[in-house]
Write a protein that holds these residues in place. Structure first.
Motif, PDB file in Angstrom:
ATOM      1  N   VAL A  54     -71.439   8.049 -17.249  1.00  0.00           N
ATOM      2  CA  VAL A  54     -71.397   6.750 -16.580  1.00  0.00           C
ATOM      3  C   VAL A  54     -70.847   6.989 -15.189  1.00  0.00           C
ATOM      4  O   VAL A  54     -69.779   7.585 -15.022  1.00  0.00           O
ATOM      5  CB  VAL A  54     -70.515   5.745 -17.357  1.00  0.00           C
ATOM      6  CG1 VAL A  54     -70.328   4.463 -16.554  1.00  0.00           C
ATOM      7  CG2 VAL A  54     -71.134   5.440 -18.719  1.00  0.00           C
ATOM      8  N   LEU A  55     -71.591   6.554 -14.179  1.00  0.00           N
ATOM      9  CA  LEU A  55     -71.164   6.707 -12.788  1.00  0.00           C
ATOM     10  C   LEU A  55     -70.445   5.475 -12.275  1.00  0.00           C
ATOM     11  O   LEU A  55     -69.602   5.558 -11.392  1.00  0.00           O
ATOM     12  CB  LEU A  55     -72.373   6.985 -11.895  1.00  0.00           C
ATOM     13  CG  LEU A  55     -73.177   8.236 -12.223  1.00  0.00           C
ATOM     14  CD1 LEU A  55     -74.412   8.305 -11.346  1.00  0.00           C
ATOM     15  CD2 LEU A  55     -72.313   9.483 -12.067  1.00  0.00           C
ATOM     16  N   TRP A  56     -70.812   4.318 -12.797  1.00  0.00           N
ATOM     17  CA  TRP A  56     -70.234   3.056 -12.344  1.00  0.00           C
ATOM     18  C   TRP A  56     -70.423   2.022 -13.436  1.00  0.00           C
ATOM     19  O   TRP A  56     -71.442   2.006 -14.119  1.00  0.00           O
ATOM     20  CB  TRP A  56     -70.929   2.588 -11.060  1.00  0.00           C
ATOM     21  CG  TRP A  56     -70.471   1.254 -10.566  1.00  0.00           C
ATOM     22  CD1 TRP A  56     -69.417   0.993  -9.751  1.00  0.00           C
ATOM     23  CD2 TRP A  56     -71.057  -0.020 -10.857  1.00  0.00           C
ATOM     24  NE1 TRP A  56     -69.310  -0.352  -9.511  1.00  0.00           N
ATOM     25  CE2 TRP A  56     -70.313  -0.998 -10.189  1.00  0.00           C
ATOM     26  CE3 TRP A  56     -72.145  -0.421 -11.647  1.00  0.00           C
ATOM     27  CZ2 TRP A  56     -70.611  -2.351 -10.268  1.00  0.00           C
ATOM     28  CZ3 TRP A  56     -72.447  -1.773 -11.718  1.00  0.00           C
ATOM     29  CH2 TRP A  56     -71.683  -2.726 -11.033  1.00  0.00           C
ATOM     30  N   GLY A  61     -68.176  -5.266 -17.459  1.00  0.00           N
ATOM     31  CA  GLY A  61     -68.880  -4.397 -18.406  1.00  0.00           C
ATOM     32  C   GLY A  61     -70.335  -4.747 -18.630  1.00  0.00           C
ATOM     33  O   GLY A  61     -70.985  -4.189 -19.506  1.00  0.00           O
ATOM     34  N   LYS A  62     -70.894  -5.634 -17.825  1.00  0.00           N
ATOM     35  CA  LYS A  62     -72.274  -6.078 -18.042  1.00  0.00           C
ATOM     36  C   LYS A  62     -73.313  -5.317 -17.229  1.00  0.00           C
ATOM     37  O   LYS A  62     -74.506  -5.521 -17.414  1.00  0.00           O
ATOM     38  CB  LYS A  62     -72.386  -7.580 -17.768  1.00  0.00           C
ATOM     39  CG  LYS A  62     -71.620  -8.407 -18.777  1.00  0.00           C
ATOM     40  CD  LYS A  62     -71.828  -9.884 -18.558  1.00  0.00           C
ATOM     41  CE  LYS A  62     -71.094 -10.675 -19.627  1.00  0.00           C
ATOM     42  NZ  LYS A  62     -71.355 -12.104 -19.512  1.00  0.00           N
ATOM     43  N   GLN A  63     -72.868  -4.459 -16.314  1.00  0.00           N
ATOM     44  CA  GLN A  63     -73.770  -3.633 -15.509  1.00  0.00           C
ATOM     45  C   GLN A  63     -73.256  -2.194 -15.601  1.00  0.00           C
ATOM     46  O   GLN A  63     -72.064  -1.953 -15.368  1.00  0.00           O
ATOM     47  CB  GLN A  63     -73.766  -4.071 -14.041  1.00  0.00           C
ATOM     48  CG  GLN A  63     -74.092  -5.536 -13.822  1.00  0.00           C
ATOM     49  CD  GLN A  63     -75.556  -5.850 -14.041  1.00  0.00           C
ATOM     50  OE1 GLN A  63     -76.427  -5.099 -13.619  1.00  0.00           O
ATOM     51  NE2 GLN A  63     -75.831  -6.956 -14.712  1.00  0.00           N
ATOM     52  N   ILE A  64     -74.149  -1.275 -15.912  1.00  0.00           N
ATOM     53  CA  ILE A  64     -73.762   0.130 -16.038  1.00  0.00           C
ATOM     54  C   ILE A  64     -74.795   0.975 -15.307  1.00  0.00           C
ATOM     55  O   ILE A  64     -76.003   0.750 -15.454  1.00  0.00           O
ATOM     56  CB  ILE A  64     -73.695   0.563 -17.516  1.00  0.00           C
ATOM     57  CG1 ILE A  64     -72.721  -0.324 -18.289  1.00  0.00           C
ATOM     58  CG2 ILE A  64     -73.284   2.037 -17.635  1.00  0.00           C
ATOM     59  CD1 ILE A  64     -72.784  -0.132 -19.797  1.00  0.00           C
ATOM     60  N   ARG A  65     -74.317   1.968 -14.551  1.00  0.00           N
ATOM     61  CA  ARG A  65     -75.201   2.911 -13.863  1.00  0.00           C
ATOM     62  C   ARG A  65     -74.766   4.304 -14.253  1.00  0.00           C
ATOM     63  O   ARG A  65     -73.572   4.591 -14.337  1.00  0.00           O
ATOM     64  CB  ARG A  65     -75.104   2.733 -12.345  1.00  0.00           C
ATOM     65  CG  ARG A  65     -75.568   1.368 -11.902  1.00  0.00           C
ATOM     66  CD  ARG A  65     -75.334   1.139 -10.434  1.00  0.00           C
ATOM     67  NE  ARG A  65     -75.712  -0.229 -10.105  1.00  0.00           N
ATOM     68  CZ  ARG A  65     -75.221  -0.901  -9.086  1.00  0.00           C
ATOM     69  NH1 ARG A  65     -74.343  -0.336  -8.275  1.00  0.00           N
ATOM     70  NH2 ARG A  65     -75.614  -2.135  -8.856  1.00  0.00           N
ATOM     71  N   GLY A  66     -75.739   5.166 -14.494  1.00  0.00           N
ATOM     72  CA  GLY A  66     -75.364   6.506 -14.897  1.00  0.00           C
ATOM     73  C   GLY A  66     -76.528   7.467 -14.964  1.00  0.00           C
ATOM     74  O   GLY A  66     -77.613   7.207 -14.459  1.00  0.00           O
ATOM     75  N   ILE A  67     -76.252   8.597 -15.618  1.00  0.00           N
ATOM     76  CA  ILE A  67     -77.221   9.675 -15.814  1.00  0.00           C
ATOM     77  C   ILE A  67     -77.272   9.948 -17.313  1.00  0.00           C
ATOM     78  O   ILE A  67     -76.239   9.948 -17.989  1.00  0.00           O
ATOM     79  CB  ILE A  67     -76.785  10.940 -15.053  1.00  0.00           C
ATOM     80  CG1 ILE A  67     -76.644  10.643 -13.555  1.00  0.00           C
ATOM     81  CG2 ILE A  67     -77.771  12.088 -15.299  1.00  0.00           C
ATOM     82  CD1 ILE A  67     -75.936  11.748 -12.787  1.00  0.00           C
ATOM     83  N   TRP A  68     -78.471  10.205 -17.825  1.00  0.00           N
ATOM     84  CA  TRP A  68     -78.673  10.419 -19.255  1.00  0.00           C
ATOM     85  C   TRP A  68     -79.693  11.521 -19.427  1.00  0.00           C
ATOM     86  O   TRP A  68     -80.649  11.619 -18.646  1.00  0.00           O
ATOM     87  CB  TRP A  68     -79.165   9.119 -19.867  1.00  0.00           C
ATOM     88  CG  TRP A  68     -79.359   9.072 -21.336  1.00  0.00           C
ATOM     89  CD1 TRP A  68     -78.408   8.790 -22.281  1.00  0.00           C
ATOM     90  CD2 TRP A  68     -80.592   9.228 -22.060  1.00  0.00           C
ATOM     91  NE1 TRP A  68     -78.982   8.771 -23.534  1.00  0.00           N
ATOM     92  CE2 TRP A  68     -80.320   9.045 -23.423  1.00  0.00           C
ATOM     93  CE3 TRP A  68     -81.905   9.522 -21.666  1.00  0.00           C
ATOM     94  CZ2 TRP A  68     -81.298   9.133 -24.406  1.00  0.00           C
ATOM     95  CZ3 TRP A  68     -82.874   9.609 -22.639  1.00  0.00           C
ATOM     96  CH2 TRP A  68     -82.576   9.411 -23.991  1.00  0.00           C
ATOM     97  N   GLN A  69     -79.495  12.346 -20.445  1.00  0.00           N
ATOM     98  CA  GLN A  69     -80.418  13.450 -20.709  1.00  0.00           C
ATOM     99  C   GLN A  69     -80.622  13.597 -22.209  1.00  0.00           C
ATOM    100  O   GLN A  69     -79.692  13.386 -23.000  1.00  0.00           O
ATOM    101  CB  GLN A  69     -79.839  14.737 -20.136  1.00  0.00           C
ATOM    102  CG  GLN A  69     -80.709  15.963 -20.386  1.00  0.00           C
ATOM    103  CD  GLN A  69     -80.196  17.160 -19.625  1.00  0.00           C
ATOM    104  OE1 GLN A  69     -80.334  17.202 -18.414  1.00  0.00           O
ATOM    105  NE2 GLN A  69     -79.608  18.115 -20.321  1.00  0.00           N
TER     106      GLN A  69
END
Length: 133
Positions: A54-56, A61-69
């Protein structure tokens, strides 16, 4: 401009932390991710492994930005309201009662909240995402 000279004050661009409060940049393809074990009931075939970061996250807690693999295999999921861009890898995403999406590097994809999906991951897939809960 190289990444070092573009770095904002605060967290390093390669590790902004889960609740970064300043603008930042991250090399999605190089970011170190943490294990996010799948529920064994989601695995249809193979031995896929999921990692992410999770980057941000918004204060509510209703908006999440991230990286997933995810590594190759077949898994099922029930989706959130999500926009993502594939950075690397390939997969076929079958949306129950809807389209079959062939996704790969550079593709932007929108999944609707509640979509039931089956992911057939052909090559380890990495994506940058934004989820609205």
């Amino acid at each position: 401009m190289d990444q070092a000279s573009a770095a904002p004050a605060g967290p390093a661009p390669s590790d902004p932390g889960p609740l970064a409060s300043a603008s930042f940049a991250v090399r999605v393809c190089d970011a170190e991710l943490e294990p996010e074990p799948l529920d064994p009931e989601q695995i249809v075939s193979g031995a896929p492994e999921v990692t992410g970061k999770v980057l941000w996250e918004s204060a509510d807690g209703k908006q999440i930005r991230g990286i997933w693999q995810i590594t190759p295999g077949v898994v099922t999921d029930t989706e959130a309201d999500e926009l993502f861009v594939v950075v690397s890898g390939r997969a076929t995403v079958e949306v129950e009662g809807g389209d079959t999406l062939e996704i790969g590097p550079g593709d932007a994809c929108v999944l609707r909240e509640g979509d039931r999906t089956t992911w057939t991951v052909h090559e380890t897939l990495r994506k940058a995402y934004h989820i609205s809960l």
